[in-house]
Write a protein that holds these residues in place. Structure first.
Motif, PDB file in Angstrom:
ATOM      1  N   ILE A   1       2.464  19.488  -1.989  1.00  0.00           N
ATOM      2  CA  ILE A   1       1.413  18.928  -2.682  1.00  0.00           C
ATOM      3  C   ILE A   1       1.466  17.554  -2.790  1.00  0.00           C
ATOM      4  CG2 ILE A   1      -0.245  18.428  -4.844  1.00  0.00           C
ATOM      5  CD1 ILE A   1       0.239  21.501  -5.364  1.00  0.00           C
ATOM      6  N   PHE A   2       2.685  16.940  -3.019  1.00  0.00           N
ATOM      7  CA  PHE A   2       3.044  15.491  -3.007  1.00  0.00           C
ATOM      8  C   PHE A   2       2.804  14.801  -1.639  1.00  0.00           C
ATOM      9  CE2 PHE A   2       6.251  12.332  -1.991  1.00  0.00           C
ATOM     10  CZ  PHE A   2       5.855  11.359  -2.816  1.00  0.00           C
ATOM     11  N   THR A   3       3.388  15.795  -0.543  1.00  0.00           N
ATOM     12  CA  THR A   3       3.175  15.310   0.899  1.00  0.00           C
ATOM     13  C   THR A   3       1.848  15.247   1.065  1.00  0.00           C
ATOM     14  OG1 THR A   3       5.169  16.372   1.293  1.00  0.00           O
ATOM     15  CG2 THR A   3       3.995  15.655   3.280  1.00  0.00           C
ATOM     16  N   PHE A   4       1.126  16.133   0.696  1.00  0.00           N
ATOM     17  CA  PHE A   4      -0.409  16.117   1.188  1.00  0.00           C
ATOM     18  C   PHE A   4      -1.141  14.975   0.537  1.00  0.00           C
ATOM     19  CE2 PHE A   4      -4.629  17.196  -0.596  1.00  0.00           C
ATOM     20  CZ  PHE A   4      -5.486  17.345   0.806  1.00  0.00           C
ATOM     21  N   PHE A   5      -0.786  14.613  -0.826  1.00  0.00           N
ATOM     22  CA  PHE A   5      -1.380  13.327  -1.415  1.00  0.00           C
ATOM     23  C   PHE A   5      -0.794  12.124  -0.834  1.00  0.00           C
ATOM     24  CE2 PHE A   5      -2.723  16.246  -4.787  1.00  0.00           C
ATOM     25  CZ  PHE A   5      -3.952  15.507  -5.215  1.00  0.00           C
ATOM     26  N   PHE A   6       0.306  11.911  -0.448  1.00  0.00           N
ATOM     27  CA  PHE A   6       0.778  10.756   0.164  1.00  0.00           C
ATOM     28  C   PHE A   6       0.256  10.596   1.686  1.00  0.00           C
ATOM     29  CE2 PHE A   6       4.450   8.696   2.441  1.00  0.00           C
ATOM     30  CZ  PHE A   6       4.370   7.533   1.698  1.00  0.00           C
ATOM     31  N   SER A   7       0.076  11.872   2.264  1.00  0.00           N
ATOM     32  CA  SER A   7      -0.473  11.575   3.670  1.00  0.00           C
ATOM     33  C   SER A   7      -1.960  11.088   3.639  1.00  0.00           C
ATOM     34  CB  SER A   7      -0.563  12.748   4.164  1.00  0.00           C
ATOM     35  OG  SER A   7       0.600  13.326   4.435  1.00  0.00           O
ATOM     36  N   ILE A   8      -2.469  11.737   2.452  1.00  0.00           N
ATOM     37  CA  ILE A   8      -4.053  11.275   2.330  1.00  0.00           C
ATOM     38  C   ILE A   8      -4.051   9.766   1.840  1.00  0.00           C
ATOM     39  CG2 ILE A   8      -6.036  11.294   0.664  1.00  0.00           C
ATOM     40  CD1 ILE A   8      -5.693  14.462   0.700  1.00  0.00           C
ATOM     41  N   GLU A   9      -3.274   9.402   0.943  1.00  0.00           N
ATOM     42  CA  GLU A   9      -3.018   8.066   0.431  1.00  0.00           C
ATOM     43  C   GLU A   9      -2.772   7.262   1.752  1.00  0.00           C
ATOM     44  OE1 GLU A   9      -4.023   6.684  -2.347  1.00  0.00           O
ATOM     45  OE2 GLU A   9      -4.333   8.732  -3.428  1.00  0.00           O
ATOM     46  N   LEU A  10      -2.252   7.243   2.571  1.00  0.00           N
ATOM     47  CA  LEU A  10      -1.735   6.593   3.945  1.00  0.00           C
ATOM     48  C   LEU A  10      -2.870   6.933   4.992  1.00  0.00           C
ATOM     49  CD1 LEU A  10       1.965   6.719   3.860  1.00  0.00           C
ATOM     50  CD2 LEU A  10       0.585   5.110   2.667  1.00  0.00           C
ATOM     51  N   PHE A  11      -3.683   7.675   4.878  1.00  0.00           N
ATOM     52  CA  PHE A  11      -4.674   8.037   5.835  1.00  0.00           C
ATOM     53  C   PHE A  11      -5.621   6.841   6.195  1.00  0.00           C
ATOM     54  CE2 PHE A  11      -8.478  10.868   7.192  1.00  0.00           C
ATOM     55  CZ  PHE A  11      -8.030  10.881   8.622  1.00  0.00           C
TER      56      PHE A  11
ATOM     57  N   ARG B   1       0.848  -1.238   0.100  1.00  0.00           N
ATOM     58  CA  ARG B   1       0.058   0.124   0.000  1.00  0.00           C
ATOM     59  C   ARG B   1       0.853   1.153   0.090  1.00  0.00           C
ATOM     60  NH1 ARG B   1      -2.193   3.372  -1.386  1.00  0.00           N
ATOM     61  NH2 ARG B   1      -4.135   4.366  -0.965  1.00  0.00           N
ATOM     62  N   ILE B   2       1.986   1.364   0.654  1.00  0.00           N
ATOM     63  CA  ILE B   2       2.780   2.328   0.678  1.00  0.00           C
ATOM     64  C   ILE B   2       3.585   2.644  -0.861  1.00  0.00           C
ATOM     65  CG2 ILE B   2       5.159   3.077   1.315  1.00  0.00           C
ATOM     66  CD1 ILE B   2       4.357   1.934   4.166  1.00  0.00           C
ATOM     67  N   ILE B   3       3.931   1.599  -1.369  1.00  0.00           N
ATOM     68  CA  ILE B   3       4.377   1.742  -2.686  1.00  0.00           C
ATOM     69  C   ILE B   3       3.180   2.179  -3.818  1.00  0.00           C
ATOM     70  CG2 ILE B   3       4.999   0.407  -4.981  1.00  0.00           C
ATOM     71  CD1 ILE B   3       6.351  -1.763  -3.002  1.00  0.00           C
ATOM     72  N   ILE B   4       2.093   1.672  -3.616  1.00  0.00           N
ATOM     73  CA  ILE B   4       0.801   2.420  -4.239  1.00  0.00           C
ATOM     74  C   ILE B   4       0.554   3.827  -3.882  1.00  0.00           C
ATOM     75  CG2 ILE B   4      -1.629   2.054  -4.901  1.00  0.00           C
ATOM     76  CD1 ILE B   4      -1.382  -0.902  -4.505  1.00  0.00           C
TER      77      ILE B   4
ATOM     78  N   ILE C   1       2.911   5.953  -2.976  1.00  0.00           N
ATOM     79  CA  ILE C   1       3.875   6.628  -3.502  1.00  0.00           C
ATOM     80  C   ILE C   1       3.389   7.013  -4.997  1.00  0.00           C
ATOM     81  CG2 ILE C   1       6.216   6.920  -4.199  1.00  0.00           C
ATOM     82  CD1 ILE C   1       6.772   5.397  -1.552  1.00  0.00           C
ATOM     83  N   VAL C   2       3.189   6.087  -5.688  1.00  0.00           N
ATOM     84  CA  VAL C   2       2.884   6.249  -7.131  1.00  0.00           C
ATOM     85  C   VAL C   2       1.744   6.950  -7.457  1.00  0.00           C
ATOM     86  CG1 VAL C   2       2.411   5.011  -9.288  1.00  0.00           C
ATOM     87  CG2 VAL C   2       3.884   3.964  -7.670  1.00  0.00           C
ATOM     88  N   MET C   3       0.597   6.772  -6.612  1.00  0.00           N
ATOM     89  CA  MET C   3      -0.706   7.666  -6.782  1.00  0.00           C
ATOM     90  C   MET C   3      -0.114   9.119  -6.342  1.00  0.00           C
ATOM     91  SD  MET C   3      -3.589   5.126  -5.402  1.00  0.00           S
ATOM     92  CE  MET C   3      -4.727   5.892  -5.922  1.00  0.00           C
ATOM     93  N   ALA C   4       0.351   9.386  -5.348  1.00  0.00           N
ATOM     94  CA  ALA C   4       0.740  10.612  -4.716  1.00  0.00           C
ATOM     95  C   ALA C   4       1.403  11.437  -5.962  1.00  0.00           C
ATOM     96  CB  ALA C   4       1.568  10.662  -3.472  1.00  0.00           C
ATOM     97  N   ILE C   5       2.455  10.726  -6.489  1.00  0.00           N
ATOM     98  CA  ILE C   5       3.184  11.341  -7.492  1.00  0.00           C
ATOM     99  C   ILE C   5       2.264  11.777  -8.640  1.00  0.00           C
ATOM    100  CG2 ILE C   5       4.918  11.155  -9.422  1.00  0.00           C
ATOM    101  CD1 ILE C   5       6.340   9.277  -7.361  1.00  0.00           C
TER     102      ILE C   5
END
Length: 316
Positions: free
Chosen positions: A273-283, A96-99, A101-105
């Motif tokens: 923005i990347f950090t925001f998306f990555f945080s949301i993805e790992l929420f 899930r972390i790998i996904i 990162i990809v989705m956040a990018i």
């Protein structure tokens, strides 16, 4: 209203509503928490899916809405892999972390292209001018070659026309000879020739009709040449229009990367923005594995153990 929110949360997360309803408030709060996280992620990716379909796939409003819905469904299904996992699996976390990162990018890049739209358009002007200049060289050479071929054809037809005019001037009419044979039947009934009569007839030179055809062909070639010459006057505007209408995704990525590398402020904005998306993805991942098991998870595990025991007894 409370039950409606729990039902929506169960629908999004895949939880069994009847089990949640009979469980404690902790399970209901977990469902609400997961539902809230899914709604936040879904709204963000709904916007990304709409912009991507509209801007890069050149979809209509309806097509863009369909693209947004598809993106939301994909995100919810990915998050369900975490929410419906029983226990704490390290492999699921790593995957899930790998996904994430990809989705956040991907998400941050698309959002940056919307935010930095004016900067990208400014850089695109220079890129488009270079593309137009290169295309102009090729297009101009191609049209000039076509004009040269038309000039050659016109010159050849003109020579044929001058030759025909010379022949017509020299011989405006020609003499046609007509021979008539006279026959009669002999004593055996066979037809035999008894004489021939030759007549002459004056008629216009056939080159006159050919001259009209040559005039029509020359006029057609001249019209084609004029059209090609006129296209040279508007070729730059045509090429610029074609270049502006074509906005490749990779080209915009290259321009965006150039802006990020040349501007520290732009890079900081992208990093945020990347950090925001990555945080949301790992929420959802944090909500799932950050808390202890609730009675809903224990109920699922208990039901599974009972079913396993029943299966073992049937096997025995």
């Amino acid at each position: 209203m409370k039950d409606w929110w729990i039902k929506l949360g169960c629908y999004l997360t895949g939880y069994n509503y009847s089990i949640v309803k009979s469980s404690s408030e902790a399970s209901a709060k977990a469902v609400k928490k997961f539902a809230s996280a899914l709604l936040i992620i879904s709204m963000v990716w709904c916007f990304i899916g709409y912009e991507f379909t509209s801007h890069y796939l050149h979809g209509s409003t309806l097509t863009s809405i369909i693209g947004a819905i598809i993106m939301v469904v994909m995100v919810i299904q990915i998050e369900r892999q975490i929410i419906l996992t029983i226990g704490k699996s390290r492999s699921v976390k790593r995957f899930r972390i790998i996904i994430g990162i990809v989705m956040a990018i991907i998400g941050s890049v698309i959002i940056d292209q919307v935010m930095f739209k004016d900067d990208i358009e400014r850089e695109r002007i220079t890129v488009d001018q270079e593309k137009v200049n290169k295309a102009m060289i090729f297009k101009t050479k191609e049209i000039n070659d076509q004009i040269a071929q038309l000039d050659t054809s016109i010159a050849r037809k003109e020579r044929e026309r001058m030759k025909a005019i010379a022949e017509i001037t020299k011989n405006p009419t020609i003499t046609a000879y007509n021979t008539q044979t006279q026959t009669k039947a002999d004593s055996n009934g066979r037809m035999v020739t008894v004489g021939r009569t030759m007549t002459t007839q004056s008629m216009p030179n056939p080159k006159i009709e050919m001259l009209a055809q040559l005039d029509g062909q020359i006029k057609t070639l001249h019209d084609l040449k004029v059209a090609k010459e006129n296209s040279l006057l508007t070729i730059r505007a045509t090429v610029e229009k074609e270049v502006k209408e074509n906005k490749p995704f990779l080209e915009e990525l290259s321009i965006l990367f150039k802006i990020l590398m040349s501007s520290p402020i732009a890079f900081v904005v992208w990093a945020l923005i990347f950090t925001f998306f990555f945080s949301i993805e790992l929420f959802v991942l944090y909500c799932k594995f950050g808390d202890d098991k609730n009675d809903y998870d224990r109920t699922i595990m208990h039901q599974m153990q009972i079913r396993m025991q029943m299966i073992d007894k049937l096997n025995q």
